[in-house]
Design an enzyme around this catalytic site. Structure first.
Site, PDB file in Angstrom:
ATOM      1  N   ARG A  93     -12.412   0.442 -14.106  1.00 25.46           N
ATOM      2  CA  ARG A  93     -11.880  -0.331 -12.970  1.00 25.46           C
ATOM      3  C   ARG A  93     -13.027  -1.033 -12.235  1.00 25.46           C
ATOM      4  NH1 ARG A  93      -8.215   1.658  -7.743  1.00 25.46           N
ATOM      5  NH2 ARG A  93      -8.438  -0.287  -6.613  1.00 25.46           N
ATOM      6  N   ASN A 147      -0.327   1.407 -13.687  1.00 24.19           N
ATOM      7  CA  ASN A 147      -0.632  -0.004 -13.480  1.00 24.19           C
ATOM      8  C   ASN A 147      -1.316  -0.601 -14.707  1.00 24.19           C
ATOM      9  OD1 ASN A 147       0.299  -0.896 -10.971  1.00 24.19           O
ATOM     10  ND2 ASN A 147      -1.267   0.265  -9.899  1.00 24.19           N
ATOM     11  N   CYS A 169       7.156   0.685  -8.852  1.00 21.84           N
ATOM     12  CA  CYS A 169       5.892   0.545  -8.120  1.00 21.84           C
ATOM     13  C   CYS A 169       6.088   1.054  -6.702  1.00 21.84           C
ATOM     14  CB  CYS A 169       5.500  -0.929  -8.096  1.00 21.84           C
ATOM     15  SG  CYS A 169       4.031  -1.264  -7.105  1.00 21.84           S
ATOM     16  N   ASP A 170       5.051   1.701  -6.166  1.00 22.61           N
ATOM     17  CA  ASP A 170       5.207   2.256  -4.812  1.00 22.61           C
ATOM     18  C   ASP A 170       4.824   1.267  -3.715  1.00 22.61           C
ATOM     19  OD1 ASP A 170       2.496   2.211  -5.145  1.00 22.61           O
ATOM     20  OD2 ASP A 170       2.141   4.245  -4.455  1.00 22.61           O
ATOM     21  N   HIS A 200       3.943  -6.720  -7.625  1.00 21.90           N
ATOM     22  CA  HIS A 200       2.827  -7.156  -6.767  1.00 21.90           C
ATOM     23  C   HIS A 200       2.906  -8.652  -6.473  1.00 21.90           C
ATOM     24  CE1 HIS A 200      -0.005  -3.509  -7.756  1.00 21.90           C
ATOM     25  NE2 HIS A 200       1.121  -3.168  -7.180  1.00 21.90           N
ATOM     26  N   TYR A 264       0.073  -8.137  -1.895  1.00 26.07           N
ATOM     27  CA  TYR A 264      -0.814  -8.568  -2.977  1.00 26.07           C
ATOM     28  C   TYR A 264      -0.872 -10.083  -3.137  1.00 26.07           C
ATOM     29  CZ  TYR A 264      -1.725  -3.891  -4.847  1.00 26.07           C
ATOM     30  OH  TYR A 264      -2.151  -2.595  -5.013  1.00 26.07           O
ATOM     31  N   ARG A 284     -13.587  -1.862  -4.400  1.00 20.85           N
ATOM     32  CA  ARG A 284     -12.569  -0.844  -4.132  1.00 20.85           C
ATOM     33  C   ARG A 284     -12.729   0.379  -5.065  1.00 20.85           C
ATOM     34  NH1 ARG A 284      -9.597   2.060  -0.897  1.00 20.85           N
ATOM     35  NH2 ARG A 284      -7.717   2.811  -1.878  1.00 20.85           N
TER      36      ARG A 284
END
Length: 441
Positions: A93, A147, A169-170, A200, A264, A284
């Site tokens: 990531r 994701n 998706c939360d 998103h 998003y 992040r």
């Protein structure tokens, strides 16, 4: 009363302890017989599993618990797979976020080049879990919140069209909780929403209470001034970067003040601002590794060391109770209304019928029935068509091992300024993803 067997795929995830605590909290709604953890990283999973085993012994000794790296053990005799896998973990990531920033392009987990790179890693992992589930427990359902959900959902639509997988998706759920707080309601479940978009990448256009009163004007007014920042600070995120995202929603909303946006969208509308405010040396991913990952693994090690979960600071991921709602809807045919990522098939009348869209669905034992949201406005439709094309090209690139299609996907992304920049980013991403991507040609 039937008690359910659940496999959590991605057992070594930092989210696993919170999910287990949340399941325990909702045992009255979804009784559990056994929980299995499955991961392909035995060492990482062992720390989380060691703590969860002690926790379950103390709080719900009647639940059988097992952690394994063997797919046959993990997926035999189960009712649900709850999947939150991260292929390549946070180390990859970090590369997803930092490589695009070198070229002045947004580096983000699920949006733009970072999301595309992550999608290319995730597709194979999710399909593998679907195949294991269908081989060993053909009646089970997979509740997937891995994701990037949009790309994963398109991959399962195209490559496993008959699989019993629900993609959820939360993020909209989290935003709806903030909306409820803004309105002074006790829960998002007091609202009935209409929403359309992609994962998103969506908009609320109608929100009412159970009596049918229109709640949208009050929410629009608040968001136009404060974004999704609430007076109740307990509802805000522990990390400042997220609270900046909630505040930025006011700038996103300006583009269509009649609706309320998913947070998003800021990465697509204000990518120059996001790049300018990003730290290319500390993204992040670094924040998460230094924060949540360190905390969760630290707490798990403490539990193992003390051989008790007494006094642990691991907390219920109450936010994730939507997973229980989804499992209950399947198990008990509750006909719960939920936002899911499903094949459009006429829900959005003027949009590609094969697109994986995020819309309200009625969920029962046979899966989701999407509700018709009608026609969508030209502005949103144009944006969504561009983004759907990106997602479809990524899946085709993975499936056909096509360098050309992945280059097209990156070039088409709204976050990337030119084909030459897309190519430079692609070549760098390809270099670091050799272990995870199919070999492209």
């Amino acid at each position: 009363m039937k008690r359910f067997s659940i496999t959590i795929a991605g057992g070594g995830s930092t989210f696993t302890p919170g999910i287990i605590l949340m399941l325990l909290e909702h045992m009255d709604k979804l009784p559990i017989d056994q929980i299995k953890l499955y991961d392909n990283d035995e060492e990482r999973q062992a720390i989380v599993a060691g703590a969860c085993e002690i926790l379950l012994k103390e709080r719900a000794p009647e639940i059988t618990f097992e952690a394994t790296t063997d797919p046959e053990i993990a997926f035999t005799g189960i009712d649900f797979v709850m999947a939150h896998i991260r292929v390549g973990k946070y180390a990859m990531r970090e590369k997803d976020e930092k490589i695009p920033l070198k070229y002045g392009v947004i580096g983000q987990e699920t949006c733009g080049p970072g999301g595309i790179a992550y999608g290319m890693r995730s597709i194979g992992g999710v399909l593998e879990i679907v195949d294991y589930m269908e081989k060993y427990s053909p009646k089970a359902w997979m509740l997937n919140y891995s994701n990037p959900a949009a790309i994963v959902a398109e991959a399962t639509r195209l490559l496993r069209p008959n699989s019993k997988i629900l993609n959820i998706c939360d993020m909209p759920i989290g935003i709806e909780e903030l909306m409820a707080s803004i309105l002074g309601l006790s829960s998002r479940k007091e609202m009935e929403v209409k929403y359309y978009g992609l994962n998103h990448f969506g908009w609320w256009f109608d929100i009412r209470d159970k009596q049918g009163n229109d709640l949208l004007p009050a929410l629009r007014k608040h968001v136009s001034k404060h974004g999704y920042v609430t007076a109740d600070k307990s509802k805000q995120h522990a990390d400042q970067s997220w609270n900046n995202t909630f505040a930025k929603a006011k700038d996103v909303q300006v583009l269509d003040p009649m609706t309320l946006p998913n947070t998003y969208l800021k990465y697509y509308f204000y990518s120059d601002y996001e790049v300018a405010h990003a730290d290319p040396t500390y993204t992040r991913a670094n924040e998460v590794m230094a924060g949540r990952e360190k905390f969760v693994f630290g707490e798990c090690k403490k539990i193992i060391e003390n051989q008790t979960a007494e006094g642990t600071e691991l907390h219920i991921d109450e936010h994730a109770s939507y997973i229980v709602d989804l499992a209950r809807a399947i198990a008990y045919n509750t006909k719960e209304r939920m936002l899911l990522i499903v094949e459009n098939n006429g829900s959005l009348l003027n949009f590609d019928s094969t697109a994986m869209v995020e819309v309200p669905c009625i969920v029962g034992s046979n899966g989701p029935e999407p509700l018709v949201m009608g026609e969508i406005p030209r502005f949103q439709k144009g944006l969504m068509e561009q983004q759907v094309a990106v997602e479809k090209l990524v899946v085709e690139a993975w499936h056909e091992q096509s360098y050309q299609k992945l280059w097209q996907a990156l070039t088409l992304s709204k976050t990337v300024p030119s084909a030459s920049v897309a190519k430079a980013i692609l070549d760098d991403l390809m270099e670091v993803n050799q272990e995870f991507w199919p070999k492209l040609h």
